[in-house]
Design a protein around this motif. Structure first.
Motif, PDB file in Angstrom:
ATOM      1  N   LEU A  85      23.889 -50.124  -7.949  1.00  0.00           N
ATOM      2  CA  LEU A  85      24.131 -49.252  -6.806  1.00  0.00           C
ATOM      3  C   LEU A  85      22.827 -48.716  -6.234  1.00  0.00           C
ATOM      4  O   LEU A  85      22.689 -48.561  -5.014  1.00  0.00           O
ATOM      5  CB  LEU A  85      25.036 -48.090  -7.223  1.00  0.00           C
ATOM      6  N   THR A  86      21.855 -48.439  -7.094  1.00  0.00           N
ATOM      7  CA  THR A  86      20.557 -47.986  -6.611  1.00  0.00           C
ATOM      8  C   THR A  86      19.916 -49.034  -5.711  1.00  0.00           C
ATOM      9  O   THR A  86      19.377 -48.718  -4.640  1.00  0.00           O
ATOM     10  CB  THR A  86      19.627 -47.669  -7.795  1.00  0.00           C
ATOM     11  N   SER A  87      19.976 -50.285  -6.111  1.00  0.00           N
ATOM     12  CA  SER A  87      19.394 -51.361  -5.304  1.00  0.00           C
ATOM     13  C   SER A  87      20.100 -51.488  -3.961  1.00  0.00           C
ATOM     14  O   SER A  87      19.448 -51.596  -2.903  1.00  0.00           O
ATOM     15  CB  SER A  87      19.463 -52.690  -6.069  1.00  0.00           C
ATOM     16  N   LEU A  88      21.424 -51.456  -3.982  1.00  0.00           N
ATOM     17  CA  LEU A  88      22.180 -51.623  -2.738  1.00  0.00           C
ATOM     18  C   LEU A  88      21.973 -50.444  -1.796  1.00  0.00           C
ATOM     19  O   LEU A  88      21.745 -50.632  -0.591  1.00  0.00           O
ATOM     20  CB  LEU A  88      23.668 -51.792  -3.065  1.00  0.00           C
ATOM     21  N   VAL A  89      22.068 -49.225  -2.330  1.00  0.00           N
ATOM     22  CA  VAL A  89      21.884 -48.046  -1.485  1.00  0.00           C
ATOM     23  C   VAL A  89      20.447 -47.963  -0.981  1.00  0.00           C
ATOM     24  O   VAL A  89      20.195 -47.548   0.154  1.00  0.00           O
ATOM     25  CB  VAL A  89      22.268 -46.769  -2.258  1.00  0.00           C
ATOM     26  N   MET A 106      17.591 -43.582  -7.383  1.00  0.00           N
ATOM     27  CA  MET A 106      18.279 -43.580  -8.678  1.00  0.00           C
ATOM     28  C   MET A 106      18.475 -42.160  -9.198  1.00  0.00           C
ATOM     29  O   MET A 106      19.550 -41.824  -9.720  1.00  0.00           O
ATOM     30  CB  MET A 106      17.496 -44.416  -9.688  1.00  0.00           C
ATOM     31  N   ALA A 107      17.447 -41.321  -9.056  1.00  0.00           N
ATOM     32  CA  ALA A 107      17.581 -39.926  -9.493  1.00  0.00           C
ATOM     33  C   ALA A 107      18.641 -39.198  -8.672  1.00  0.00           C
ATOM     34  O   ALA A 107      19.414 -38.394  -9.215  1.00  0.00           O
ATOM     35  CB  ALA A 107      16.234 -39.215  -9.363  1.00  0.00           C
ATOM     36  N   ALA A 108      18.710 -39.487  -7.368  1.00  0.00           N
ATOM     37  CA  ALA A 108      19.717 -38.853  -6.516  1.00  0.00           C
ATOM     38  C   ALA A 108      21.124 -39.247  -6.946  1.00  0.00           C
ATOM     39  O   ALA A 108      22.033 -38.404  -7.026  1.00  0.00           O
ATOM     40  CB  ALA A 108      19.474 -39.234  -5.055  1.00  0.00           C
ATOM     41  N   LEU A 109      21.330 -40.522  -7.232  1.00  0.00           N
ATOM     42  CA  LEU A 109      22.646 -40.983  -7.679  1.00  0.00           C
ATOM     43  C   LEU A 109      22.998 -40.394  -9.042  1.00  0.00           C
ATOM     44  O   LEU A 109      24.154 -39.998  -9.283  1.00  0.00           O
ATOM     45  CB  LEU A 109      22.669 -42.510  -7.741  1.00  0.00           C
ATOM     46  N   ALA A 110      22.024 -40.329  -9.943  1.00  0.00           N
ATOM     47  CA  ALA A 110      22.292 -39.788 -11.278  1.00  0.00           C
ATOM     48  C   ALA A 110      22.698 -38.317 -11.208  1.00  0.00           C
ATOM     49  O   ALA A 110      23.668 -37.891 -11.860  1.00  0.00           O
ATOM     50  CB  ALA A 110      21.064 -39.967 -12.160  1.00  0.00           C
ATOM     51  N   TRP A 111      21.980 -37.526 -10.413  1.00  0.00           N
ATOM     52  CA  TRP A 111      22.319 -36.105 -10.306  1.00  0.00           C
ATOM     53  C   TRP A 111      23.640 -35.885  -9.577  1.00  0.00           C
ATOM     54  O   TRP A 111      24.335 -34.892  -9.820  1.00  0.00           O
ATOM     55  CB  TRP A 111      21.203 -35.354  -9.585  1.00  0.00           C
ATOM     56  N   SER A 112      23.990 -36.799  -8.705  1.00  0.00           N
ATOM     57  CA  SER A 112      25.255 -36.628  -7.978  1.00  0.00           C
ATOM     58  C   SER A 112      26.466 -36.853  -8.872  1.00  0.00           C
ATOM     59  O   SER A 112      27.592 -36.518  -8.491  1.00  0.00           O
ATOM     60  CB  SER A 112      25.312 -37.602  -6.794  1.00  0.00           C
ATOM     61  N   TYR A 113      26.257 -37.406 -10.079  1.00  0.00           N
ATOM     62  CA  TYR A 113      27.366 -37.631 -11.010  1.00  0.00           C
ATOM     63  C   TYR A 113      27.738 -36.370 -11.796  1.00  0.00           C
ATOM     64  O   TYR A 113      28.744 -36.373 -12.514  1.00  0.00           O
ATOM     65  CB  TYR A 113      27.013 -38.732 -12.016  1.00  0.00           C
ATOM     66  N   VAL A 114      26.930 -35.321 -11.667  1.00  0.00           N
ATOM     67  CA  VAL A 114      27.160 -34.128 -12.496  1.00  0.00           C
ATOM     68  C   VAL A 114      28.553 -33.535 -12.301  1.00  0.00           C
ATOM     69  O   VAL A 114      29.248 -33.229 -13.287  1.00  0.00           O
ATOM     70  CB  VAL A 114      26.054 -33.088 -12.238  1.00  0.00           C
ATOM     71  N   PRO A 115      29.039 -33.321 -11.049  1.00  0.00           N
ATOM     72  CA  PRO A 115      30.403 -32.775 -10.912  1.00  0.00           C
ATOM     73  C   PRO A 115      31.466 -33.654 -11.547  1.00  0.00           C
ATOM     74  O   PRO A 115      32.422 -33.155 -12.157  1.00  0.00           O
ATOM     75  CB  PRO A 115      30.587 -32.682  -9.383  1.00  0.00           C
ATOM     76  N   ALA A 116      31.301 -34.977 -11.409  1.00  0.00           N
ATOM     77  CA  ALA A 116      32.294 -35.885 -11.990  1.00  0.00           C
ATOM     78  C   ALA A 116      32.274 -35.829 -13.506  1.00  0.00           C
ATOM     79  O   ALA A 116      33.324 -35.932 -14.159  1.00  0.00           O
ATOM     80  CB  ALA A 116      32.035 -37.307 -11.505  1.00  0.00           C
ATOM     81  N   ILE A 117      31.082 -35.662 -14.083  1.00  0.00           N
ATOM     82  CA  ILE A 117      31.002 -35.566 -15.546  1.00  0.00           C
ATOM     83  C   ILE A 117      31.659 -34.284 -16.035  1.00  0.00           C
ATOM     84  O   ILE A 117      32.374 -34.275 -17.040  1.00  0.00           O
ATOM     85  CB  ILE A 117      29.530 -35.644 -15.989  1.00  0.00           C
TER      86      ILE A 117
END
Length: 211
Positions: A85-89, A106-117
């Motif tokens: 997803l990092t490559s595509l985005v 990649m860092a932006a996508l990783a941090w955006s997972y926090v609410p879902a976790i």
């Protein structure tokens, strides 16, 4: 007022002709179902739990098996999916004028997972309520039990709201990494969907034509 006269030789008045009532036409209402579910990015660490309860896998396997598959698949699939997803985005963002580098995306996508976790905590009351039916889409234990059905519905609603909230945070994070607006971040995800969906759709059409 008109009078009814009898014909010669006839006894009494001539009865009027009988009229059959018009047929009753019943119109069948056309019901159109429109899905209003908000679009959200696929988060493997979390969506794999949703897939377990909606794909039918949880209805045909024990909860322990589903839990093991979800944990293993979430760990391995989450890491692979993050790189893809990092490559595509990243590529789609650059097409739209983004200036972010791959580590930033990649860092932006990783941090955006926090609410879902954090949303994983909702599976604890769900498991306490349903037990072995935790990963089933329509648990039989809530039928005829209004309090359990109400709690189940609230948990489902909470998961939907967290997914929507997480998607908004994802747009904000990508916008910050790429240094453009959140609307352009949404456009990047649309481009990613086309990049993945069009080839997959063509392959499926070709497979159907050859079968």
């Amino acid at each position: 007022m008109s009078e009814i006269t009898s014909a010669p030789g006839a006894q009494g008045a001539t009865p009027p002709p009988l009229l059959e009532p018009p047929p009753v036409v019943t119109l069948t209402p056309v019901v159109s179902s429109v899905s209003a579910a908000p679009a959200e990015t696929l988060v493997p660490w979390v969506s794999i739990w949703k897939l377990a309860s909606t794909s039918g896998f949880g209805e045909s396997h024990a909860a322990s098996i589903v839990l093991s598959v979800s944990l293993l698949g979430g760990a391995v699939g989450g890491i692979l999916f993050l790189f893809v997803l990092t490559s595509l985005v990243g590529v789609a963002g650059r097409w739209l004028g983004g200036q972010g580098h791959m580590p930033e995306v990649m860092a932006a996508l990783a941090w955006s997972y926090v609410p879902a976790i954090w949303g994983l905590a909702l599976w604890l009351p769900r498991a306490a309520l349903l037990g072995e039916e935790t990963f089933q889409s329509l648990p039989a234990s809530i039928e005829g039990n209004p309090p359990a059905a109400l709690l189940f519905g609230l948990l489902q609603l909470a998961q939907t709201l967290i997914g929507f909230w997480g998607f908004l945070i994802t747009l904000k994070c990508i916008a910050e990494a790429q240094r453009f607006s959140a609307w352009r971040a949404l456009g990047a995800f649309v481009v990613v969907g086309l990049m993945v969906g069009v080839p997959v759709g063509l392959v499926m059409l070709a497979a159907q034509a050859l079968s």
